[in-house]
Design a protein around this motif. Structure first.
Motif, PDB file in Angstrom:
ATOM      1  N   THR A   1      14.869  39.031 -67.501  1.00  0.00           N
ATOM      2  CA  THR A   1      14.983  40.334 -68.163  1.00  0.00           C
ATOM      3  C   THR A   1      16.262  40.413 -69.000  1.00  0.00           C
ATOM      4  O   THR A   1      16.273  41.056 -70.054  1.00  0.00           O
TER       5      THR A   1
ATOM      6  N   ILE B   1      10.165  46.932 -67.966  1.00  0.00           N
ATOM      7  CA  ILE B   1      10.558  45.518 -67.920  1.00  0.00           C
ATOM      8  C   ILE B   1      11.098  45.276 -66.520  1.00  0.00           C
ATOM      9  O   ILE B   1      12.120  45.865 -66.132  1.00  0.00           O
TER      10      ILE B   1
ATOM     11  N   ALA C   1       9.987  37.574 -65.052  1.00  0.00           N
ATOM     12  CA  ALA C   1       9.927  38.962 -65.528  1.00  0.00           C
ATOM     13  C   ALA C   1       8.489  39.397 -65.762  1.00  0.00           C
ATOM     14  O   ALA C   1       7.613  38.579 -66.039  1.00  0.00           O
TER      15      ALA C   1
END
Length: 265
Positions: free
Chosen positions: A78, A45, A63
């Protein structure tokens, strides 16, 4: 990396985030407004904002989620993606903090999220802010590839990612993450050995047969009862009062709520 380490990555496709790695991934990216972390598929991520001139179709992206066979970009930060995952579990980071507290660490940060077989580890920063995260339990190989770079491959993917993160911080976070994992599973084992599961099932079945108001479901009612019982017990210990007045109850709960809000601000 030494020669043996280099050979481990030689057969892989290499994505170098310090150079043109993001451009390579963006060619395969799909946009999902309501993207979520998939504990079975998500590997990385990344806190990421592409150049709007190069990628006008992905304006205001915050993100990137990297899976074995696809790349997702989203407007979610995130921090929000991590918090949404933590919320599905219910207890939050309570266990993680408690485990690291056993090591008497004065500064518990960055804090990993460990629950069951999930080991979601920050590469820098904390969960309160947008930063990069890695699903550590899916890592096949992680090697120091420079002073500020880690070479990582995943069990479900042959790609080698050169991540811009401090190896010292990476391995320190990994050490904490594995410590939490071991303590958490140790506690689970002790709980299973200590509790009579047949008795627990009997208690649960009796609870399910209890009548509640129409607007309350069993879980909501259980939480409400547990919260009241816990709060009453704490107040009696603190103030040594046999009866808890509504005013005292409201004042203390407001105080707890305001402190909680400050912690999460």
């Amino acid at each position: 990396m030494n020669k043996k380490q280099e050979s481990n990555c030689a057969c892989c496709q290499v994505v170098d985030f310090s150079k043109d790695g993001f451009k390579h991934l963006m060619r395969h990216a799909v946009f999902e407004r309501e993207a979520k972390i998939d504990i079975c598929k998500t590997n990385l991520i990344l806190n990421f904002r592409p150049n709007e001139d190069e990628y006008p179709e992905f304006a205001r992206i915050n993100a990137m989620l990297i899976e074995a066979d696809r790349v997702i970009v989203t407007q979610k930060q995130t921090r929000r993606l991590i918090n949404e995952l933590i919320e599905t579990q219910g207890i939050g980071l309570f266990v993680d903090r408690a485990c690291l507290g056993l090591r008497q660490k004065k500064r518990i940060a960055p804090l990993s999220y460990v629950w069951g077989e999930i080991e979601l580890m920050p590469l820098g920063g904390t969960y309160r802010h947008s930063t990069n995260w890695i699903m550590l339990n899916k890592v096949k190989l992680d090697l120091r590839s420079g002073e500020k770079t880690m070479a990582v491959t995943f069990c479900d993917n042959q790609t080698c990612y050169l991540l811009p993160t401090s190896p010292q911080m990476y391995f320190e976070n990994k050490k904490n993450c594995r410590y939490i994992y071991e303590k958490e599973h140790q506690v689970i084992g002790e709980v299973l050995n200590a509790f009579n599961l047949n008795k627990t099932i009997e208690i649960y079945e009796k609870f399910c047969q209890t009548e509640f108001n129409e607007e309350d479901n069993p879980i909501a009612a259980l939480k409400q009862s547990a919260r009241k019982l816990l709060t009453d017990s704490i107040l009696k210990m603190l103030f040594n009062e046999e009866e808890i007045t509504e005013m005292l109850f409201a004042d203390v709960m407001n105080g707890i709520s305001s402190r909680y809000d400050k912690l999460n601000s």
